[in-house]
Motif scaffolding. Structure first.
Motif, mmCIF file in Angstrom:
data_model
loop_
_atom_site.group_PDB
_atom_site.id
_atom_site.type_symbol
_atom_site.label_atom_id
_atom_site.label_comp_id
_atom_site.label_asym_id
_atom_site.label_seq_id
_atom_site.Cartn_x
_atom_site.Cartn_y
_atom_site.Cartn_z
ATOM 1 N N GLN A 184 9.366 -41.977 42.541
ATOM 2 C CA GLN A 184 8.740 -42.197 41.390
ATOM 3 C C GLN A 184 7.894 -43.639 41.302
ATOM 4 O O GLN A 184 8.235 -44.623 41.952
ATOM 5 N N PHE A 185 6.896 -43.434 40.608
ATOM 6 C CA PHE A 185 5.843 -44.717 40.474
ATOM 7 C C PHE A 185 6.761 -45.648 39.453
ATOM 8 O O PHE A 185 7.372 -45.138 38.416
ATOM 9 N N LEU A 186 6.855 -46.952 40.094
ATOM 10 C CA LEU A 186 7.461 -47.863 39.198
ATOM 11 C C LEU A 186 6.271 -48.707 38.029
ATOM 12 O O LEU A 186 6.587 -48.829 37.164
ATOM 13 N N ASP A 187 5.223 -48.497 38.688
ATOM 14 C CA ASP A 187 3.901 -49.028 37.768
ATOM 15 C C ASP A 187 2.688 -48.457 38.344
ATOM 16 O O ASP A 187 2.929 -47.248 39.461
ATOM 17 N N GLN A 188 1.520 -48.944 38.110
ATOM 18 C CA GLN A 188 0.421 -48.449 38.687
ATOM 19 C C GLN A 188 0.307 -48.618 40.166
ATOM 20 O O GLN A 188 -0.477 -48.031 40.925
ATOM 21 N N GLU A 189 0.853 -49.532 40.793
ATOM 22 C CA GLU A 189 0.595 -49.790 42.228
ATOM 23 C C GLU A 189 1.696 -49.797 42.970
ATOM 24 O O GLU A 189 1.990 -49.614 44.342
ATOM 25 N N ARG A 190 2.928 -49.537 42.454
ATOM 26 C CA ARG A 190 4.363 -49.584 43.107
ATOM 27 C C ARG A 190 5.139 -48.329 43.249
ATOM 28 O O ARG A 190 5.249 -47.587 42.082
ATOM 29 N N ILE A 191 5.747 -47.658 44.036
ATOM 30 C CA ILE A 191 6.288 -46.345 44.348
ATOM 31 C C ILE A 191 7.713 -46.559 44.879
ATOM 32 O O ILE A 191 7.864 -47.436 45.996
ATOM 33 N N VAL A 192 8.836 -46.184 44.236
ATOM 34 C CA VAL A 192 10.223 -46.328 44.758
ATOM 35 C C VAL A 192 10.486 -45.156 45.383
ATOM 36 O O VAL A 192 10.325 -43.806 44.823
ATOM 37 N N LEU B 17 -1.036 -43.356 34.189
ATOM 38 C CA LEU B 17 -2.166 -43.714 33.490
ATOM 39 C C LEU B 17 -2.013 -44.893 32.566
ATOM 40 O O LEU B 17 -1.075 -44.920 32.202
ATOM 41 N N PRO B 18 -2.899 -45.786 32.562
ATOM 42 C CA PRO B 18 -2.687 -46.969 31.493
ATOM 43 C C PRO B 18 -2.610 -46.266 29.950
ATOM 44 O O PRO B 18 -3.081 -45.151 29.911
ATOM 45 N N ALA B 19 -1.882 -46.799 29.257
ATOM 46 C CA ALA B 19 -1.747 -46.285 27.882
ATOM 47 C C ALA B 19 -2.737 -45.987 27.064
ATOM 48 O O ALA B 19 -2.651 -44.932 26.537
ATOM 49 N N ALA B 20 -3.935 -46.584 27.276
ATOM 50 C CA ALA B 20 -5.142 -46.147 26.629
ATOM 51 C C ALA B 20 -6.022 -45.471 27.141
ATOM 52 O O ALA B 20 -7.011 -45.100 26.745
ATOM 53 N N PRO C 149 -8.463 -38.037 32.907
ATOM 54 C CA PRO C 149 -7.426 -37.140 33.647
ATOM 55 C C PRO C 149 -6.850 -37.982 34.699
ATOM 56 O O PRO C 149 -7.528 -39.058 35.127
ATOM 57 N N PRO C 150 -5.578 -37.887 35.312
ATOM 58 C CA PRO C 150 -5.052 -38.549 36.335
ATOM 59 C C PRO C 150 -5.928 -38.282 37.798
ATOM 60 O O PRO C 150 -6.428 -37.198 37.797
ATOM 61 N N ASP C 151 -6.000 -39.401 38.471
ATOM 62 C CA ASP C 151 -6.920 -39.430 39.600
ATOM 63 C C ASP C 151 -6.166 -39.481 40.988
ATOM 64 O O ASP C 151 -6.960 -39.292 42.049
ATOM 65 N N LEU C 152 -5.087 -40.106 40.852
ATOM 66 C CA LEU C 152 -4.392 -40.315 42.391
ATOM 67 C C LEU C 152 -2.848 -39.696 42.127
ATOM 68 O O LEU C 152 -2.172 -39.758 41.293
ATOM 69 N N PHE C 153 -2.446 -39.167 43.040
ATOM 70 C CA PHE C 153 -1.131 -39.017 43.303
ATOM 71 C C PHE C 153 -0.427 -39.438 44.561
ATOM 72 O O PHE C 153 -1.151 -39.513 45.626
ATOM 73 N N ALA C 154 0.950 -39.217 44.658
ATOM 74 C CA ALA C 154 1.509 -39.681 45.826
ATOM 75 C C ALA C 154 2.565 -38.452 46.364
ATOM 76 O O ALA C 154 2.867 -37.529 45.640
ATOM 77 N N THR C 155 2.579 -38.321 47.712
ATOM 78 C CA THR C 155 3.337 -37.223 48.252
ATOM 79 C C THR C 155 4.431 -37.864 49.366
ATOM 80 O O THR C 155 4.008 -38.591 49.833
ATOM 81 N N GLY C 156 5.554 -37.213 49.283
ATOM 82 C CA GLY C 156 6.602 -37.671 50.471
ATOM 83 C C GLY C 156 6.891 -36.312 51.164
ATOM 84 O O GLY C 156 6.906 -35.123 50.600
ATOM 85 N N SER C 157 7.186 -36.387 52.481
ATOM 86 C CA SER C 157 7.742 -35.311 53.169
ATOM 87 C C SER C 157 8.895 -35.376 53.667
ATOM 88 O O SER C 157 9.656 -36.166 53.769
ATOM 89 N N TRP C 158 9.092 -34.235 54.351
ATOM 90 C CA TRP C 158 10.834 -33.897 54.708
ATOM 91 C C TRP C 158 10.568 -33.026 55.848
ATOM 92 O O TRP C 158 9.673 -32.212 56.113
ATOM 93 N N ASP C 159 11.769 -33.074 56.668
ATOM 94 C CA ASP C 159 11.937 -32.155 57.983
ATOM 95 C C ASP C 159 10.811 -32.085 58.931
ATOM 96 O O ASP C 159 10.649 -31.191 59.605
#
Length: 374
Positions: A81-89, A21-24, A28-38
């Motif tokens: 892991q999120f690098l920032d609001q728009e990028r995920i590593v 979330l932005p600092a200020a 509550p958080p509204d977006l999340f990312a998932t990754g899958s395996w197998d």
């Protein structure tokens, strides 16, 4: 639990991460990312956490997470892991590290940058075979990755090549990495060691090494206390939770009985670090609460019947001591709750932010709890 919404996704989920979330921000958080395996076709997915209990026009509940966009991922997602609001590593079992960009204007994902075979094995014929990238941690613009090849890479999001690589950082598999401070990282490996690396130093050796006493139990996960960088939590193959004070000694301050099988992730709550969360191959997800007003709270259900005890190797002489470093009996200082009473398959990943918890399982489902502290 009525506060938990589930979504079956037809993929085994290896990682779940809240978008920061932005600092200020007060919401509550509204977006999340998932990754899958197998899975035959692994994916990176962006989800909306769903409306916070608002009923639609017809009275239907829109609480369950819904998919905003996804993209194919080559190999198992080992970490992200999120690098920032728009990028995920994202770290892959192929050894590749990819930066994905979430375009919020049209809800699509694209691969911004890819470091092919950031981790690899070299065989006798000098051919390179991919080695799994097992861990990634971000401190924008810096990205650190570790792998089963014992290699540490330091990347910058805007640079094509690695800023620095420590080729033989470890002779065993590195399972996870975290930043201690902007110039120091901490790694855990498959022989029960923690190592601190000072990125300002040009030499390729750790500045400090810590290890579990006795059997060298592989450590799978690590997190540091968000306010007191000297307090570190790890979990490993035996399911134990270890608390370390990296200012002194080389062994854990305390060992806590936790899970019946491998612990896959450990996370301090980022803004309320009296609370810590762990998840395991045994299908459990534990909430560890060391807040000082524990005795005033209604007793939590202590599911599973595991006893918990401190095995203290040291005492800290200071006026205000973190409950995590206390040698007081846990029954007086800590409440432990299993947030998944009906255990099934492995809980591979969790993330906490504000009042919200998200976790993913081998049962091909993701779960969101919006009222952790209700």
């Amino acid at each position: 639990m009525e506060d938990v919404s589930a979504k079956f996704v037809s993929q085994k989920i290896s990682r779940t991460r809240w978008r920061p979330l932005p600092a200020a921000a007060l919401q509550p958080p509204d977006l999340f990312a998932t990754g899958s395996w197998d899975n035959e076709d692994n994916r990176i997915s962006i989800w909306s956490a769903g409306d916070l209990g608002n009923a639609g026009l017809n009275g239907e509940y829109h609480g369950e997470p819904h998919l905003l966009c996804d993209i194919q991922h080559n190999g198992d997602v080992m970490d992200m892991q999120f690098l920032d609001q728009e990028r995920i590593v994202v770290a892959s079992s192929t050894g590749t590290v990819t930066v994905f960009h979430h375009h919020q204007n049209n809800q699509t994902l694209s691969a911004d940058h890819r470091w092919e075979k950031a981790h690899y094995h070299v065989d006798q014929d000098t051919a390179c075979g991919g080695a799994a990238c097992t861990g990634v941690v971000c401190n924008n613009p810096e990205i650190v990755t570790v792998g089963e090849d014992g290699r540490i890479n330091l990347f910058r999001a805007d640079q094509k090549d690695a800023v620095r690589t420590i080729d033989n950082a470890d002779s065993s598999t590195l399972h996870a990495v975290t930043f201690l401070r902007t110039t120091e990282i901490l790694t855990v490996n498959s022989i029960g060691q923690l190592k601190i690396w000072d990125l300002r130093q040009q030499r390729n050796e750790p500045s400090q090494i810590f290890s579990l006493a006795g059997d060298r139990v592989p450590l799978h996960c690590v997190d540091r206390h968000p306010n007191q960088q000297h307090i570190v939590a790890t979990g490993g193959q035996d399911g134990m939770l270890s608390i370390w004070d990296i200012r002194q000694g080389t062994m854990p301050v305390s060992l806590l009985n936790a899970h019946e099988a491998e612990m896959w992730e450990v996370h301090f709550h980022p803004s309320d670090p009296d609370h810590l969360f762990t998840c395991s191959e045994d299908g459990s997800l534990w909430h560890w609460d060391t807040s000082t007003n524990v005795s005033e709270k209604p007793s939590f259900l202590h599911q599973g019947g595991r006893s918990t005890a401190y095995l203290s190797h040291s005492t800290i002489n200071q006026s205000v001591v973190s409950a995590w470093l206390s040698s007081d009996p846990t029954k007086d200082r800590m409440e432990i709750t299993n947030l998944i009473p009906n255990q099934t398959l492995s809980v591979n990943s969790l993330d906490v932010l504000g009042p919200c918890l998200v976790y993913g399982t081998d049962a091909e489902a993701i779960y969101v709890n919006r009222h952790l502290f209700a």
